[in-house]
Design a protein around this motif. Structure first.
Motif, PDB file in Angstrom:
ATOM      1  N   ALA A 124       0.766  -0.907  -0.173  1.00 30.23           N
ATOM      2  CA  ALA A 124      -0.190  -0.063   0.163  1.00 30.23           C
ATOM      3  C   ALA A 124       0.722   1.104  -0.322  1.00 30.23           C
ATOM      4  N   TYR A 125      -0.156   2.725   0.199  1.00 31.33           N
ATOM      5  CA  TYR A 125       0.682   3.424   0.590  1.00 31.33           C
ATOM      6  C   TYR A 125       0.486   4.334   1.089  1.00 31.33           C
ATOM      7  N   VAL A 126       1.929   4.993   2.357  1.00 32.11           N
ATOM      8  CA  VAL A 126       1.098   5.474   3.347  1.00 32.11           C
ATOM      9  C   VAL A 126       0.009   6.880   2.769  1.00 32.11           C
ATOM     10  N   CYS A 127      -0.087   6.958   2.354  1.00 27.30           N
ATOM     11  CA  CYS A 127      -1.386   8.293   2.399  1.00 27.30           C
ATOM     12  C   CYS A 127      -3.049   7.702   1.805  1.00 27.30           C
ATOM     13  N   GLU A 128      -2.798   7.025   1.616  1.00 31.20           N
ATOM     14  CA  GLU A 128      -4.328   5.968   1.659  1.00 31.20           C
ATOM     15  C   GLU A 128      -5.107   5.665   3.533  1.00 31.20           C
ATOM     16  N   PHE A 129      -4.181   5.817   4.150  1.00 28.55           N
ATOM     17  CA  PHE A 129      -4.966   5.671   5.542  1.00 28.55           C
ATOM     18  C   PHE A 129      -5.213   7.159   6.154  1.00 28.55           C
ATOM     19  N   SER A 130      -5.882   6.777   7.821  1.00 26.93           N
ATOM     20  CA  SER A 130      -6.134   7.454   8.352  1.00 26.93           C
ATOM     21  C   SER A 130      -5.893   7.284   9.467  1.00 26.93           C
ATOM     22  N   GLY A 131      -5.685   5.845   9.854  1.00 21.18           N
ATOM     23  CA  GLY A 131      -5.725   5.722  10.865  1.00 21.18           C
ATOM     24  C   GLY A 131      -7.139   5.442  11.479  1.00 21.18           C
ATOM     25  N   GLY A 132      -8.291   6.119  11.358  1.00 19.29           N
ATOM     26  CA  GLY A 132      -9.490   6.357  12.001  1.00 19.29           C
ATOM     27  C   GLY A 132     -10.324   5.871  11.504  1.00 19.29           C
ATOM     28  N   LEU A 158      -9.337  10.154   0.777  1.00 19.99           N
ATOM     29  CA  LEU A 158     -10.626  11.803   0.688  1.00 19.99           C
ATOM     30  C   LEU A 158     -11.419  10.879   1.716  1.00 19.99           C
ATOM     31  N   LYS A 159     -12.314  12.135   1.965  1.00 23.68           N
ATOM     32  CA  LYS A 159     -13.754  12.442   2.114  1.00 23.68           C
ATOM     33  C   LYS A 159     -13.609  13.947   2.175  1.00 23.68           C
ATOM     34  N   MET A 160     -15.160  13.703   1.603  1.00 23.82           N
ATOM     35  CA  MET A 160     -15.888  14.558   0.665  1.00 23.82           C
ATOM     36  C   MET A 160     -17.358  14.945   0.695  1.00 23.82           C
ATOM     37  N   ARG A 161     -17.838  16.268   0.632  1.00 24.36           N
ATOM     38  CA  ARG A 161     -19.299  16.118   0.074  1.00 24.36           C
ATOM     39  C   ARG A 161     -19.064  17.635  -1.268  1.00 24.36           C
ATOM     40  N   PHE A 162     -20.283  17.354  -1.186  1.00 18.02           N
ATOM     41  CA  PHE A 162     -20.190  18.198  -2.361  1.00 18.02           C
ATOM     42  C   PHE A 162     -21.718  19.563  -2.462  1.00 18.02           C
ATOM     43  N   ALA A 163     -22.104  19.646  -3.414  1.00 17.72           N
ATOM     44  CA  ALA A 163     -23.335  20.836  -4.394  1.00 17.72           C
ATOM     45  C   ALA A 163     -23.510  21.421  -5.366  1.00 17.72           C
ATOM     46  N   ASN A 164     -23.750  20.959  -6.490  1.00 18.75           N
ATOM     47  CA  ASN A 164     -23.371  21.658  -7.743  1.00 18.75           C
ATOM     48  C   ASN A 164     -25.122  22.399  -8.133  1.00 18.75           C
ATOM     49  N   THR A 165     -24.492  23.395  -8.031  1.00 20.71           N
ATOM     50  CA  THR A 165     -26.403  24.334  -8.674  1.00 20.71           C
ATOM     51  C   THR A 165     -26.650  24.873  -9.777  1.00 20.71           C
ATOM     52  N   ARG A 166     -24.758  23.799 -10.514  1.00 21.17           N
ATOM     53  CA  ARG A 166     -26.101  23.613 -12.350  1.00 21.17           C
ATOM     54  C   ARG A 166     -25.755  22.719 -13.023  1.00 21.17           C
ATOM     55  N   THR A 167     -25.603  21.599 -12.293  1.00 26.07           N
ATOM     56  CA  THR A 167     -25.608  20.127 -13.085  1.00 26.07           C
ATOM     57  C   THR A 167     -26.075  19.467 -11.633  1.00 26.07           C
ATOM     58  N   LEU A 168     -26.796  20.519 -10.358  1.00 31.19           N
ATOM     59  CA  LEU A 168     -27.816  19.451  -9.757  1.00 31.19           C
ATOM     60  C   LEU A 168     -26.804  18.446  -9.189  1.00 31.19           C
ATOM     61  N   GLY A 169     -25.675  17.915  -8.979  1.00 29.99           N
ATOM     62  CA  GLY A 169     -24.678  16.510  -8.557  1.00 29.99           C
ATOM     63  C   GLY A 169     -24.948  17.626  -6.831  1.00 29.99           C
ATOM     64  N   ARG A 170     -24.690  16.552  -6.308  1.00 29.13           N
ATOM     65  CA  ARG A 170     -24.752  16.613  -5.114  1.00 29.13           C
ATOM     66  C   ARG A 170     -24.399  15.334  -4.140  1.00 29.13           C
ATOM     67  N   SER A 242      -4.501  18.030  -4.862  1.00 32.21           N
ATOM     68  CA  SER A 242      -3.448  16.733  -4.844  1.00 32.21           C
ATOM     69  C   SER A 242      -2.349  16.780  -4.225  1.00 32.21           C
ATOM     70  N   ALA A 243      -2.194  17.721  -4.203  1.00 32.62           N
ATOM     71  CA  ALA A 243      -0.735  17.892  -2.521  1.00 32.62           C
ATOM     72  C   ALA A 243      -1.104  17.371  -1.136  1.00 32.62           C
ATOM     73  N   ARG A 244      -2.149  17.997  -1.367  1.00 29.40           N
ATOM     74  CA  ARG A 244      -2.870  17.767  -0.112  1.00 29.40           C
ATOM     75  C   ARG A 244      -3.549  16.905   0.565  1.00 29.40           C
ATOM     76  N   LEU A 245      -4.022  15.615  -0.620  1.00 28.83           N
ATOM     77  CA  LEU A 245      -4.224  14.846  -0.389  1.00 28.83           C
ATOM     78  C   LEU A 245      -3.217  13.294  -0.179  1.00 28.83           C
ATOM     79  N   ASN A 246      -1.753  14.211  -0.612  1.00 31.44           N
ATOM     80  CA  ASN A 246      -0.648  13.126  -1.053  1.00 31.44           C
ATOM     81  C   ASN A 246       0.131  13.320   0.717  1.00 31.44           C
ATOM     82  N   GLU A 247       0.088  13.972   1.315  1.00 31.42           N
ATOM     83  CA  GLU A 247       0.786  14.285   2.154  1.00 31.42           C
ATOM     84  C   GLU A 247       0.922  12.943   3.630  1.00 31.42           C
TER      85      GLU A 247
END
Length: 247
Positions: A124-132, A158-170, A242-247
């Motif tokens: 594996a790679y170090v960047c793939e796990f949070s430990g929590g 990566l954890k994320m949440r989002f909402a897009n008012t144009r595509t209506l994706g969320r 990308s840099a922040r996720l690979n730290e």
């Protein structure tokens, strides 16, 4: 249960050269298992690969995991990892990860008494796990990583949440949910010309950023919710994420 007897009873099993008390077997074409007894002899530490088995890598993974099993699972008993792994033959992996029986469920049907005695480990790679990761997140993460593919690049946590008012994706999860980086890249790119849209993303260290569209992209540190937003371009934003996720 006698683990040695159970493993040596598998069809077409053979001793794994290069490691004591270790074996290799293949339950189906292209699927290769290798395993060794834990240092105390009470568990089977096992690898699993699909169309990518390399004996030198299997031996290296098992030896590393056998020597550092307690450390791998010290922080998270369901899904753990330890850095400092050097893979043979120039493979880019820099960690070994392991999952508990509640995550992998190996042998649950054909030999259920063996299941609780097995820990599955993989490169594996170090960047793939949070430990929590919770148990549910550990199961999802194990599936996302396609750990049986031994010729793969990193899939940063990566954890994320989002909402897009144009595509209506969320996002549909409560709070931030596990996602692959390609989803983050897509949603950041699609924010253009979508007032009121936002993306929040979190890396393995628990650091969070929020991006909003106000005629251009603005980003702010969000884990304290008092970071001052700054204007940015899409290219700079994607590089930053990308840099922040690979730290």
């Amino acid at each position: 249960m006698n683990i040695r007897e159970a493993v040596t009873g598998f069809p077409a099993v053979a001793e794994l050269e290069g490691l004591e008390d270790a074996w290799r077997w293949s339950p189906a074409p292209g699927i290769d298992f290798a395993g060794t007894l834990s240092a105390d002899g009470n568990r089977l530490i096992q690898t699993s690969s699909r169309d990518s088995y390399e004996q030198d890598l299997a031996v290296a993974i098992l030896r590393f995991a056998q020597e550092r099993e307690e450390e791998i699972f010290a922080r998270n008993p369901n899904l753990g990892s330890v850095a400092g792994f050097t893979a043979p033959n120039g493979a880019p992996f820099d960690a070994v990860a392991g999952v508990a029986p509640a995550v992998h469920r190996f042998y649950a049907v054909e030999l259920p008494e063996l299941t609780p005695l097995v820990r599955v480990v993989f490169p594996a790679y170090v960047c793939e796990f949070s430990g929590g990761e919770t148990l549910a997140e550990s199961i999802t993460r194990y599936q996302m990583l396609q750990a049986v593919r031994w010729k793969r690049g990193p899939v940063p946590f990566l954890k994320m949440r989002f909402a897009n008012t144009r595509t209506l994706g969320r996002s549909t999860n409560e709070g931030r949910g596990l996602a692959e980086p390609v989803i983050l890249e897509r949603e950041l790119s699609q924010m253009a010309d979508a007032p009121g849209s936002f993306v929040e993303f979190e890396n393995r260290h628990g650091q969070v950023w929020r991006v909003e569209w106000h005629g251009t992209w603005y980003i702010a540190e969000w884990d304290t919710q008092d970071g001052a937003p700054w204007e940015t371009t899409l290219d700079a934003l994607l590089a930053f994420a990308s840099a922040r996720l690979n730290e």
